[in-house]
Motif scaffolding. Structure first.
Motif, PDB file in Angstrom:
ATOM      1  N   ASP A  88       1.105   7.360   4.999  1.00 57.12           N
ATOM      2  CA  ASP A  88      -0.264   7.699   5.376  1.00 57.12           C
ATOM      3  C   ASP A  88      -1.314   6.955   4.553  1.00 57.12           C
ATOM      4  OD1 ASP A  88       0.596   9.336   7.357  1.00 57.12           O
ATOM      5  OD2 ASP A  88       0.365  11.205   6.244  1.00 57.12           O
ATOM      6  N   ALA A  89      -0.858   6.114   3.614  1.00 53.30           N
ATOM      7  CA  ALA A  89      -1.805   5.212   2.950  1.00 53.30           C
ATOM      8  C   ALA A  89      -2.380   4.231   3.964  1.00 53.30           C
ATOM      9  CB  ALA A  89      -1.110   4.456   1.819  1.00 53.30           C
ATOM     10  N   VAL A  90      -1.667   4.082   5.097  1.00 51.44           N
ATOM     11  CA  VAL A  90      -2.103   3.205   6.194  1.00 51.44           C
ATOM     12  C   VAL A  90      -2.588   4.103   7.327  1.00 51.44           C
ATOM     13  CG1 VAL A  90      -1.382   1.443   7.831  1.00 51.44           C
ATOM     14  CG2 VAL A  90      -0.410   1.481   5.521  1.00 51.44           C
ATOM     15  N   ARG A  91      -3.859   3.963   7.725  1.00 56.56           N
ATOM     16  CA  ARG A  91      -4.440   4.847   8.721  1.00 56.56           C
ATOM     17  C   ARG A  91      -4.633   4.221  10.094  1.00 56.56           C
ATOM     18  NH1 ARG A  91      -3.729  10.098   8.891  1.00 56.56           N
ATOM     19  NH2 ARG A  91      -4.006  11.050   6.859  1.00 56.56           N
TER      20      ARG A  91
ATOM     21  N   VAL B 144      13.901   0.812   1.696  1.00 60.88           N
ATOM     22  CA  VAL B 144      12.483   0.904   1.376  1.00 60.88           C
ATOM     23  C   VAL B 144      12.292   2.203   0.607  1.00 60.88           C
ATOM     24  CG1 VAL B 144      10.147   1.025   2.266  1.00 60.88           C
ATOM     25  CG2 VAL B 144      11.849  -0.356   3.461  1.00 60.88           C
ATOM     26  N   SER B 145      11.981   2.108  -0.658  1.00 62.89           N
ATOM     27  CA  SER B 145      11.796   3.281  -1.518  1.00 62.89           C
ATOM     28  C   SER B 145      13.007   4.211  -1.474  1.00 62.89           C
ATOM     29  CB  SER B 145      10.540   4.067  -1.103  1.00 62.89           C
ATOM     30  OG  SER B 145       9.406   3.270  -1.217  1.00 62.89           O
ATOM     31  N   GLY B 146      14.198   3.667  -1.340  1.00 63.91           N
ATOM     32  CA  GLY B 146      15.388   4.490  -1.343  1.00 63.91           C
ATOM     33  C   GLY B 146      15.601   5.289  -0.079  1.00 63.91           C
TER      34      GLY B 146
ATOM     35  N   ALA C  82       7.692  12.782   1.014  1.00 65.99           N
ATOM     36  CA  ALA C  82       7.110  11.808   0.088  1.00 65.99           C
ATOM     37  C   ALA C  82       6.958  10.452   0.766  1.00 65.99           C
ATOM     38  CB  ALA C  82       7.976  11.688  -1.163  1.00 65.99           C
ATOM     39  N   GLU C  83       7.956  10.071   1.572  1.00 66.41           N
ATOM     40  CA  GLU C  83       7.861   8.809   2.312  1.00 66.41           C
ATOM     41  C   GLU C  83       6.741   8.872   3.356  1.00 66.41           C
ATOM     42  OE1 GLU C  83       9.380   6.131   1.568  1.00 66.41           O
ATOM     43  OE2 GLU C  83      10.646   7.042   0.039  1.00 66.41           O
TER      44      GLU C  83
ATOM     45  N   ALA D 299       0.836  -1.206   0.000  1.00 67.54           N
ATOM     46  CA  ALA D 299       0.000   0.000   0.000  1.00 67.54           C
ATOM     47  C   ALA D 299       0.870   1.255   0.000  1.00 67.54           C
ATOM     48  CB  ALA D 299      -0.929  -0.017   1.215  1.00 67.54           C
ATOM     49  N   HIS D 300       1.954   1.203   0.764  1.00 73.84           N
ATOM     50  CA  HIS D 300       2.900   2.320   0.807  1.00 73.84           C
ATOM     51  C   HIS D 300       3.469   2.603  -0.580  1.00 73.84           C
ATOM     52  CE1 HIS D 300       6.435   4.612   2.411  1.00 73.84           C
ATOM     53  NE2 HIS D 300       7.019   4.058   1.353  1.00 73.84           N
ATOM     54  N   GLU D 301       3.923   1.568  -1.268  1.00 68.80           N
ATOM     55  CA  GLU D 301       4.536   1.753  -2.585  1.00 68.80           C
ATOM     56  C   GLU D 301       3.522   2.212  -3.625  1.00 68.80           C
ATOM     57  OE1 GLU D 301       7.645   1.757  -3.031  1.00 68.80           O
ATOM     58  OE2 GLU D 301       8.180   1.002  -1.050  1.00 68.80           O
TER      59      GLU D 301
END
Length: 341
Positions: free
Chosen positions: A226-229, A250-252, A220-221, A179-181
């Motif tokens: 925040d896609a996870v509430r 994780v995502s650089g 941005a990270e 979900a984060h990605e």
């Protein structure tokens, strides 16, 4: 000259005091999307002020002055007086070339980064087509000993997960990381980072430009987090992050920045208040408009004049500027003074 000085002063204030003030506020961390917008607006505004400072210096010495006078229906002589610069043409040429070089360098860096990133994504997609396996959960699985989860942006964006990451994470943690990605892909964070990175390199990472790139990268990270509430899920995401960071990325995101993210994830998630978005958007637009307003103030003042300060020495038969308007019986002198090209 006053307009150029005002623009330079504005750029200095935005690069120092503006960046310090925005860094000290906590609302960008609570509302990362608006924080990214604020940093983009501040850095872009400072860059625009520097470029426009060069433009207003060259304005009286180039055909651009006549064009601006025509658009504003103002007198070209009055416009030249308002933008007059000590040094004349040599100074105007040097400053104009400097502004053009800044714009050209920024455009070159953006284009180079876009081509480089597109080439890397194309190569990775070709490689994934050979070694990856598309899973029904919506990601591409790659057999690799390093636990790694990352997104591959583009028109056909996808998330890549290594087999080591699948073994390390629980099923729920993997869903949260995915979900984060996917939030990264949805928000087009790669585009924001490309622009802020190019702007930072254009000015050598000085002042607000380098700070803005770092802040946008961190925010941005946080926006993707925040896609996870729900609080329990955010704690699980923090655990997944801690599991991945020591041996991978994780995502650089380097481990030092991950500690800040873990702290934010484990704290109570405060929903941003609605006025934050309204205030941030309005303030950002005002900041972006400020350099253009400072550059145009003298032009607007020149357009508001009722007469054109035409030099009398340009009139036929007149060599002494102290002589008043010629009376030729037809009111020629009066017509010339009131003329607005």
């Amino acid at each position: 000259m006053i307009a150029a000085a005002a623009l330079l002063m504005y750029a200095i204030v935005a690069s120092t005091w503006g960046a310090t003030m925005l860094s000290s506020w906590s609302w960008p961390v609570r509302s990362p999307a608006w924080g990214i917008w604020a940093w983009q607006a501040l850095a872009t505004s400072a860059a625009a002020a520097l470029v426009l400072a060069g433009v207003v210096v060259t304005l009286p010495e180039t055909p651009l002055g006549g064009l601006v006078a025509s658009v504003l229906r103002s007198c070209s002589d009055a416009l030249a007086q308002h933008y007059a610069t000590p040094g004349g043409m040599p100074v105007a040429i040097l400053v104009g070339l400097a502004s053009a070089a800044v714009v050209a360098r920024f455009g070159l860096l953006v284009g180079r980064e876009a081509r480089h990133s597109a080439g890397l994504r194309r190569t990775q997609r070709d490689t994934l087509a050979l070694v990856g396996t598309d899973r029904p959960e919506g990601f591409t699985l790659v057999d690799h000993a390093t636990p790694l989860v990352y997104c591959l942006p583009g028109r056909a964006g996808k998330v890549v997960v290594t087999s080591a990451a699948c073994d390390l994470l629980t099923e729920r943690q993997l869903d949260l990381v995915l979900a984060h990605e996917r939030r990264h892909l949805l928000a087009h964070h790669h585009a924001a980072l490309t622009l802020s990175g190019a702007l930072s390199r254009t000015f050598g990472g000085f002042g607000v430009f380098g700070i803005a790139h770092q802040q946008i990268s961190a925010l941005a990270e946080m926006q993707a987090d925040d896609a996870v509430r729900p609080a329990p899920d955010r704690i699980d995401l923090a655990r997944a992050l801690l599991s991945l960071v020591p041996t991978g990325l994780v995502s650089g995101s380097p481990s030092g920045r991950a500690a800040e993210r873990v702290r934010r994830l484990t704290e109570r998630a405060d929903r941003p208040r609605r006025p934050v978005g309204l205030i941030a958007s309005t303030a950002g637009l005002a900041v972006l408009a400020a350099p253009l307003a400072l550059a145009l103030v003298p032009a607007v003042e020149a357009a508001a004049r009722d007469c054109c300060p035409t030099a009398y020495s340009h009139l036929p038969g007149t060599t002494d500027p102290s002589v008043g308007p010629l009376d030729t019986g037809g009111g020629l002198g009066e017509d010339v003074v009131q003329q607005r090209p």
